[in-house]
Scaffold this motif. Structure first.
Motif, PDB file in Angstrom:
ATOM      1  N   ILE A  40       0.855  -1.178   0.000  1.00  0.00           N
ATOM      2  CA  ILE A  40       0.000   0.000   0.000  1.00  0.00           C
ATOM      3  C   ILE A  40       0.889   1.226   0.000  1.00  0.00           C
ATOM      4  N   LYS A  41       0.623   2.166  -0.925  1.00  0.00           N
ATOM      5  CA  LYS A  41       1.397   3.404  -0.999  1.00  0.00           C
ATOM      6  C   LYS A  41       0.449   4.597  -1.030  1.00  0.00           C
ATOM      7  N   PHE A  42       0.814   5.612  -0.281  1.00  0.00           N
ATOM      8  CA  PHE A  42       0.138   6.901  -0.327  1.00  0.00           C
ATOM      9  C   PHE A  42       1.173   7.927  -0.774  1.00  0.00           C
ATOM     10  N   LYS A  43       0.931   8.555  -1.910  1.00  0.00           N
ATOM     11  CA  LYS A  43       1.830   9.587  -2.409  1.00  0.00           C
ATOM     12  C   LYS A  43       1.103  10.930  -2.294  1.00  0.00           C
ATOM     13  N   PHE A  44       1.580  11.754  -1.361  1.00  0.00           N
ATOM     14  CA  PHE A  44       0.984  13.064  -1.135  1.00  0.00           C
ATOM     15  C   PHE A  44       1.672  14.085  -2.025  1.00  0.00           C
ATOM     16  N   GLU A  45       0.931  14.583  -3.006  1.00  0.00           N
ATOM     17  CA  GLU A  45       1.404  15.652  -3.866  1.00  0.00           C
ATOM     18  C   GLU A  45       0.722  16.934  -3.412  1.00  0.00           C
ATOM     19  N   GLU A  46       1.138  18.053  -3.955  1.00  0.00           N
ATOM     20  CA  GLU A  46       0.568  19.336  -3.529  1.00  0.00           C
ATOM     21  C   GLU A  46      -0.939  19.407  -3.751  1.00  0.00           C
ATOM     22  N   LYS A  47      -1.398  18.895  -4.874  1.00  0.00           N
ATOM     23  CA  LYS A  47      -2.826  19.022  -5.186  1.00  0.00           C
ATOM     24  C   LYS A  47      -3.546  17.693  -5.321  1.00  0.00           C
ATOM     25  N   ALA A  48      -2.881  16.583  -5.097  1.00  0.00           N
ATOM     26  CA  ALA A  48      -3.521  15.278  -5.258  1.00  0.00           C
ATOM     27  C   ALA A  48      -2.885  14.247  -4.340  1.00  0.00           C
ATOM     28  N   LEU A  49      -3.667  13.241  -4.018  1.00  0.00           N
ATOM     29  CA  LEU A  49      -3.199  12.094  -3.263  1.00  0.00           C
ATOM     30  C   LEU A  49      -3.324  10.894  -4.188  1.00  0.00           C
ATOM     31  N   ASP A  57       1.069  -8.693  -9.752  1.00  0.00           N
ATOM     32  CA  ASP A  57       0.746  -7.987 -10.991  1.00  0.00           C
ATOM     33  C   ASP A  57      -0.645  -7.364 -10.973  1.00  0.00           C
ATOM     34  N   ASN A  58      -1.375  -7.548  -9.907  1.00  0.00           N
ATOM     35  CA  ASN A  58      -2.731  -7.033  -9.805  1.00  0.00           C
ATOM     36  C   ASN A  58      -2.766  -5.861  -8.840  1.00  0.00           C
ATOM     37  N   GLY A  59      -3.535  -4.844  -9.179  1.00  0.00           N
ATOM     38  CA  GLY A  59      -3.602  -3.710  -8.280  1.00  0.00           C
ATOM     39  C   GLY A  59      -4.521  -2.622  -8.763  1.00  0.00           C
ATOM     40  N   ILE A  60      -4.483  -1.540  -8.039  1.00  0.00           N
ATOM     41  CA  ILE A  60      -5.311  -0.387  -8.357  1.00  0.00           C
ATOM     42  C   ILE A  60      -4.538   0.873  -7.984  1.00  0.00           C
ATOM     43  N   THR A  61      -4.673   1.889  -8.811  1.00  0.00           N
ATOM     44  CA  THR A  61      -4.116   3.206  -8.493  1.00  0.00           C
ATOM     45  C   THR A  61      -5.269   4.193  -8.554  1.00  0.00           C
ATOM     46  N   ALA A  62      -5.486   4.888  -7.450  1.00  0.00           N
ATOM     47  CA  ALA A  62      -6.558   5.874  -7.373  1.00  0.00           C
ATOM     48  C   ALA A  62      -5.956   7.240  -7.080  1.00  0.00           C
ATOM     49  N   THR A  63      -6.432   8.238  -7.792  1.00  0.00           N
ATOM     50  CA  THR A  63      -6.015   9.619  -7.561  1.00  0.00           C
ATOM     51  C   THR A  63      -7.176  10.336  -6.900  1.00  0.00           C
ATOM     52  N   ALA A  64      -6.872  11.130  -5.867  1.00  0.00           N
ATOM     53  CA  ALA A  64      -7.934  11.795  -5.114  1.00  0.00           C
ATOM     54  C   ALA A  64      -7.577  13.244  -4.808  1.00  0.00           C
ATOM     55  N   ASP A  65      -8.604  14.078  -4.750  1.00  0.00           N
ATOM     56  CA  ASP A  65      -8.458  15.415  -4.188  1.00  0.00           C
ATOM     57  C   ASP A  65      -8.493  15.229  -2.680  1.00  0.00           C
ATOM     58  N   TYR A  66      -7.711  16.035  -1.942  1.00  0.00           N
ATOM     59  CA  TYR A  66      -7.705  15.853  -0.494  1.00  0.00           C
ATOM     60  C   TYR A  66      -7.449  17.160   0.243  1.00  0.00           C
ATOM     61  N   VAL A  74      -7.078  13.538   7.155  1.00  0.00           N
ATOM     62  CA  VAL A  74      -7.134  13.667   5.709  1.00  0.00           C
ATOM     63  C   VAL A  74      -8.539  13.280   5.256  1.00  0.00           C
ATOM     64  N   LYS A  75      -9.149  14.140   4.455  1.00  0.00           N
ATOM     65  CA  LYS A  75     -10.430  13.829   3.832  1.00  0.00           C
ATOM     66  C   LYS A  75     -10.190  13.831   2.334  1.00  0.00           C
ATOM     67  N   ALA A  76     -10.609  12.738   1.671  1.00  0.00           N
ATOM     68  CA  ALA A  76     -10.297  12.595   0.252  1.00  0.00           C
ATOM     69  C   ALA A  76     -11.490  12.094  -0.543  1.00  0.00           C
ATOM     70  N   LYS A  77     -11.486  12.470  -1.827  1.00  0.00           N
ATOM     71  CA  LYS A  77     -12.505  12.011  -2.769  1.00  0.00           C
ATOM     72  C   LYS A  77     -11.796  11.591  -4.050  1.00  0.00           C
ATOM     73  N   VAL A  78     -11.996  10.342  -4.453  1.00  0.00           N
ATOM     74  CA  VAL A  78     -11.322   9.771  -5.619  1.00  0.00           C
ATOM     75  C   VAL A  78     -11.847  10.413  -6.904  1.00  0.00           C
ATOM     76  N   THR A  79     -10.900  10.840  -7.750  1.00  0.00           N
ATOM     77  CA  THR A  79     -11.242  11.485  -9.012  1.00  0.00           C
ATOM     78  C   THR A  79     -10.873  10.637 -10.232  1.00  0.00           C
ATOM     79  N   LYS A  80     -10.017   9.624 -10.020  1.00  0.00           N
ATOM     80  CA  LYS A  80      -9.564   8.789 -11.137  1.00  0.00           C
ATOM     81  C   LYS A  80      -9.147   7.429 -10.599  1.00  0.00           C
ATOM     82  N   VAL A  81      -9.475   6.368 -11.338  1.00  0.00           N
ATOM     83  CA  VAL A  81      -9.110   5.010 -10.934  1.00  0.00           C
ATOM     84  C   VAL A  81      -8.521   4.276 -12.136  1.00  0.00           C
TER      85      VAL A  81
END
Length: 132
Positions: A40-49, A57-66, A74-81
């Motif tokens: 499990i990885k959380f990458k905190f960027e300035e405008k996205a998590l 080989d199986n997984g998911i990457t979700a981008t969220a506003d936070y 942290v409160k987040a809402k997924v914008t891309k999966v």
């Protein structure tokens, strides 16, 4: 006199807002852990998590506003999966969650994970190490 008082009020409000921003924990970089055979990885960027959960080989990457409050919640809402392979857990655009992040030394502890997917709590909560 009224202008002077109004000026002081504006100045005081500006100082209060600056203090609120200063007290908010600065989350940045990539934090990772392994749990139940998954990375499990959380990458905190300035405008996205960016959250990545992978099992081989199986997984998911979700981008969220936070947002982060002064208590580290942290409160987040997924914008891309993006799904990779055949990953059992599905996350949809619009998914919302919250969690508390506490930083100490070079470790982050995630606790109080709240979402509609209660089964994720056991995997998400725990101690993370900084990867970059």
């Amino acid at each position: 006199m009224i202008r002077f008082v109004l000026g002081l009020l504006v100045l005081a409000a500006g100082v209060a807002l600056a203090e609120d921003k200063k007290d908010t924990p600065k989350l940045s970089g990539t934090w990772a852990r392994e749990a139940e055979g998954m990375e499990i990885k959380f990458k905190f960027e300035e405008k996205a998590l960016v959250i990545t959960v992978a099992n081989g080989d199986n997984g998911i990457t979700a981008t969220a506003d936070y947002t982060v409050d002064k208590d580290g919640v942290v409160k987040a809402k997924v914008t891309k999966v993006v799904e990779k392979g055949d990953f059992a857990s599905k996350t949809a655009k619009g998914f919302e969650f919250s969690m508390k992040v506490a930083l100490k030394d070079k470790k982050a502890t995630i606790s109080d994970f709240k979402s509609e997917h209660t089964e994720a709590k056991a995997v998400i909560e725990g101690e993370y190490v900084k990867k970059d």
